[in-house]
Design a protein around this motif. Structure first.
Motif, PDB file in Angstrom:
ATOM      1  N   GLU A  89     -42.059   2.329  49.346  1.00 38.97           N
ATOM      2  CA  GLU A  89     -40.697   2.579  49.164  1.00 38.97           C
ATOM      3  C   GLU A  89     -40.053   3.230  50.390  1.00 38.97           C
ATOM      4  N   ARG A  90     -40.570   4.194  50.827  1.00 46.66           N
ATOM      5  CA  ARG A  90     -40.065   4.778  51.977  1.00 46.66           C
ATOM      6  C   ARG A  90     -39.919   3.887  53.171  1.00 46.66           C
ATOM      7  N   THR A  91     -41.219   3.094  53.338  1.00 49.17           N
ATOM      8  CA  THR A  91     -41.174   2.158  54.566  1.00 49.17           C
ATOM      9  C   THR A  91     -40.210   1.332  54.561  1.00 49.17           C
ATOM     10  N   LEU A  92     -40.054   0.628  53.416  1.00 49.51           N
ATOM     11  CA  LEU A  92     -38.872  -0.403  53.151  1.00 49.51           C
ATOM     12  C   LEU A  92     -37.464   0.123  53.538  1.00 49.51           C
ATOM     13  N   CYS A  93     -37.404   1.389  52.994  1.00 50.90           N
ATOM     14  CA  CYS A  93     -35.971   2.074  53.475  1.00 50.90           C
ATOM     15  C   CYS A  93     -35.813   2.303  55.072  1.00 50.90           C
ATOM     16  N   ASP A  94     -37.017   2.497  55.624  1.00 51.29           N
ATOM     17  CA  ASP A  94     -37.068   2.906  57.135  1.00 51.29           C
ATOM     18  C   ASP A  94     -36.642   1.544  57.648  1.00 51.29           C
ATOM     19  N   LEU A  95     -37.227   0.460  57.362  1.00 53.19           N
ATOM     20  CA  LEU A  95     -36.842  -0.936  57.784  1.00 53.19           C
ATOM     21  C   LEU A  95     -35.528  -1.297  57.833  1.00 53.19           C
ATOM     22  N   GLN A 148     -38.139  -9.335  55.485  1.00 54.76           N
ATOM     23  CA  GLN A 148     -38.120 -10.341  54.482  1.00 54.76           C
ATOM     24  C   GLN A 148     -39.627 -10.357  53.913  1.00 54.76           C
ATOM     25  N   GLU A 149     -40.634 -10.454  54.785  1.00 50.46           N
ATOM     26  CA  GLU A 149     -41.870 -10.852  54.265  1.00 50.46           C
ATOM     27  C   GLU A 149     -42.295  -9.379  53.611  1.00 50.46           C
ATOM     28  N   ALA A 150     -42.032  -8.213  54.114  1.00 49.89           N
ATOM     29  CA  ALA A 150     -42.527  -7.001  53.563  1.00 49.89           C
ATOM     30  C   ALA A 150     -41.837  -6.645  52.111  1.00 49.89           C
ATOM     31  N   LEU A 151     -40.669  -7.137  52.026  1.00 52.33           N
ATOM     32  CA  LEU A 151     -40.271  -7.066  50.739  1.00 52.33           C
ATOM     33  C   LEU A 151     -40.594  -8.079  49.653  1.00 52.33           C
ATOM     34  N   LYS A 152     -40.940  -9.226  50.053  1.00 47.57           N
ATOM     35  CA  LYS A 152     -41.797 -10.396  49.210  1.00 47.57           C
ATOM     36  C   LYS A 152     -43.158  -9.763  48.720  1.00 47.57           C
ATOM     37  N   ALA A 153     -43.797  -9.087  49.898  1.00 45.16           N
ATOM     38  CA  ALA A 153     -45.142  -8.621  49.463  1.00 45.16           C
ATOM     39  C   ALA A 153     -44.859  -7.380  48.509  1.00 45.16           C
ATOM     40  N   TYR A 154     -43.871  -6.741  48.648  1.00 46.13           N
ATOM     41  CA  TYR A 154     -43.707  -5.373  47.817  1.00 46.13           C
ATOM     42  C   TYR A 154     -43.578  -5.824  46.411  1.00 46.13           C
ATOM     43  N   ILE A 155     -42.566  -6.984  46.220  1.00 50.02           N
ATOM     44  CA  ILE A 155     -42.280  -7.631  44.793  1.00 50.02           C
ATOM     45  C   ILE A 155     -43.586  -7.821  44.173  1.00 50.02           C
ATOM     46  N   GLN A 156     -44.490  -8.184  44.879  1.00 52.91           N
ATOM     47  CA  GLN A 156     -45.806  -8.784  44.193  1.00 52.91           C
ATOM     48  C   GLN A 156     -46.644  -7.681  43.802  1.00 52.91           C
ATOM     49  N   LEU A 157     -46.279  -6.609  44.228  1.00 58.16           N
ATOM     50  CA  LEU A 157     -47.123  -5.228  43.915  1.00 58.16           C
ATOM     51  C   LEU A 157     -46.997  -5.052  42.461  1.00 58.16           C
ATOM     52  N   VAL A 209     -30.432  -2.686  50.263  1.00 57.44           N
ATOM     53  CA  VAL A 209     -31.586  -2.887  49.245  1.00 57.44           C
ATOM     54  C   VAL A 209     -31.305  -3.672  48.124  1.00 57.44           C
ATOM     55  N   ARG A 210     -30.205  -3.309  47.598  1.00 54.47           N
ATOM     56  CA  ARG A 210     -29.832  -3.890  46.237  1.00 54.47           C
ATOM     57  C   ARG A 210     -29.444  -5.418  46.611  1.00 54.47           C
ATOM     58  N   GLN A 211     -28.899  -5.713  47.565  1.00 54.09           N
ATOM     59  CA  GLN A 211     -28.616  -7.135  47.780  1.00 54.09           C
ATOM     60  C   GLN A 211     -29.781  -7.980  47.998  1.00 54.09           C
ATOM     61  N   TYR A 212     -30.761  -7.491  48.574  1.00 62.10           N
ATOM     62  CA  TYR A 212     -32.104  -8.159  48.894  1.00 62.10           C
ATOM     63  C   TYR A 212     -32.752  -8.349  47.518  1.00 62.10           C
ATOM     64  N   LEU A 213     -32.908  -7.314  46.945  1.00 58.95           N
ATOM     65  CA  LEU A 213     -33.697  -7.119  45.500  1.00 58.95           C
ATOM     66  C   LEU A 213     -32.824  -8.119  44.506  1.00 58.95           C
ATOM     67  N   ALA A 225     -46.649   1.243  59.184  1.00 59.32           N
ATOM     68  CA  ALA A 225     -46.875   1.738  57.856  1.00 59.32           C
ATOM     69  C   ALA A 225     -47.340   0.597  57.147  1.00 59.32           C
ATOM     70  N   LEU A 226     -46.438  -0.574  57.334  1.00 54.41           N
ATOM     71  CA  LEU A 226     -46.725  -1.816  56.582  1.00 54.41           C
ATOM     72  C   LEU A 226     -48.127  -2.309  56.479  1.00 54.41           C
ATOM     73  N   TYR A 227     -48.673  -2.282  57.648  1.00 50.42           N
ATOM     74  CA  TYR A 227     -49.837  -2.491  58.054  1.00 50.42           C
ATOM     75  C   TYR A 227     -50.968  -1.464  57.166  1.00 50.42           C
ATOM     76  N   LEU A 228     -50.719  -0.223  57.496  1.00 53.89           N
ATOM     77  CA  LEU A 228     -51.486   0.603  56.761  1.00 53.89           C
ATOM     78  C   LEU A 228     -51.631   0.584  55.125  1.00 53.89           C
ATOM     79  N   ILE A 229     -50.496   0.369  54.879  1.00 56.25           N
ATOM     80  CA  ILE A 229     -50.415   0.368  53.217  1.00 56.25           C
ATOM     81  C   ILE A 229     -50.505  -1.167  52.692  1.00 56.25           C
TER      82      ILE A 229
END
Length: 211
Positions: free
Chosen positions: A153-159, A172-181, A202-206, A90-94
């Motif tokens: 959002e769902r994909t990050l929770c799945d991870l 980590q890279e997925a979260l960083k990429a998400y923050i840039q969206l 999730v809260r800790q990472y954010l 899913a990360l790749y597709l989105i």
């Protein structure tokens, strides 16, 4: 081509071969027997067309032309319409990951028989019915085929839920990429995180990434 009686309006009637060639073009070189049947074309006609065009049967009810780009993601979706691509795939597709993952990852409803995919080395996840549709979208594979996947959002929770089986760098890279969206939806991410019991992680990472 025919003329309407009493008029000079031309009516074009497509032959079965023209219909099948149109389906091939619409689907980027792939042909599904379900689509063929929906057009009212018989299996006999399809069989003749497959032989004449030199199409390759790559799965039950799915053929590919010789000049088509191989699309493993679409083939899985055609074989298992109930599957949803998840996790690294899913990360790749989105577009939250640059490289196509190997192996692919899919999610099914609990109780679905996906033994065939597991034997092929595909990562198979199961989840209860009430959570299965959460965050599900339709997106395009790299070859332009429509497939089902989960949103960011769902994909990050799945991870996070599968973090013991996911490389920490991927997460980590997925979260960083998400923050840039620009279109990220932090409130929705936190709602999903609570729903999937990963809110604390999730809260800790954010907090680290957004500080």
């Amino acid at each position: 081509m025919k003329y309407n009686m009493g008029t000079k309006v031309k009516v074009f009637i497509m032959t079965n071969t023209e219909k099948l060639l149109g389906l091939l073009q619409e689907n980027n070189g792939y042909l599904k027997t379900a689509d063929v049947a929906a057009r009212g074309i018989s299996r006999v006609v399809l069989g003749s067309f497959v032989r004449k065009q030199g199409l390759e049967r790559i799965a039950h009810g799915l053929y590919m032309s010789q000049d088509a780009w191989e699309d493993g993601i679409y083939v899985i979706q055609a074989r298992y319409p109930e599957a949803v691509f998840s996790h690294e795939t899913a990360l790749y597709l989105i577009h939250l990951a640059n490289r196509e993952p190997a192996p692919f990852s899919v999610t099914f409803k609990t109780g679905t028989n996906a033994t065939g995919l597991s034997r092929e080395g595909i990562k198979v996840y199961k989840i209860k019915d009430t959570l299965f549709d959460t965050g599900m979208i339709e997106t395009r594979s790299s070859s332009g085929h429509m497939v089902r996947a989960y949103n960011a959002e769902r994909t990050l929770c799945d991870l996070f839920r599968s973090r013991r089986h996911i490389e920490i760098q991927v997460l980590q890279e997925a979260l960083k990429a998400y923050i840039q969206l620009k279109e990220k939806n932090i409130p929705q991410l936190m709602r999903y995180a609570k729903l999937f019991s990963v809110e604390k992680f999730v809260r800790q990472y954010l907090e680290v990434l957004l500080s």
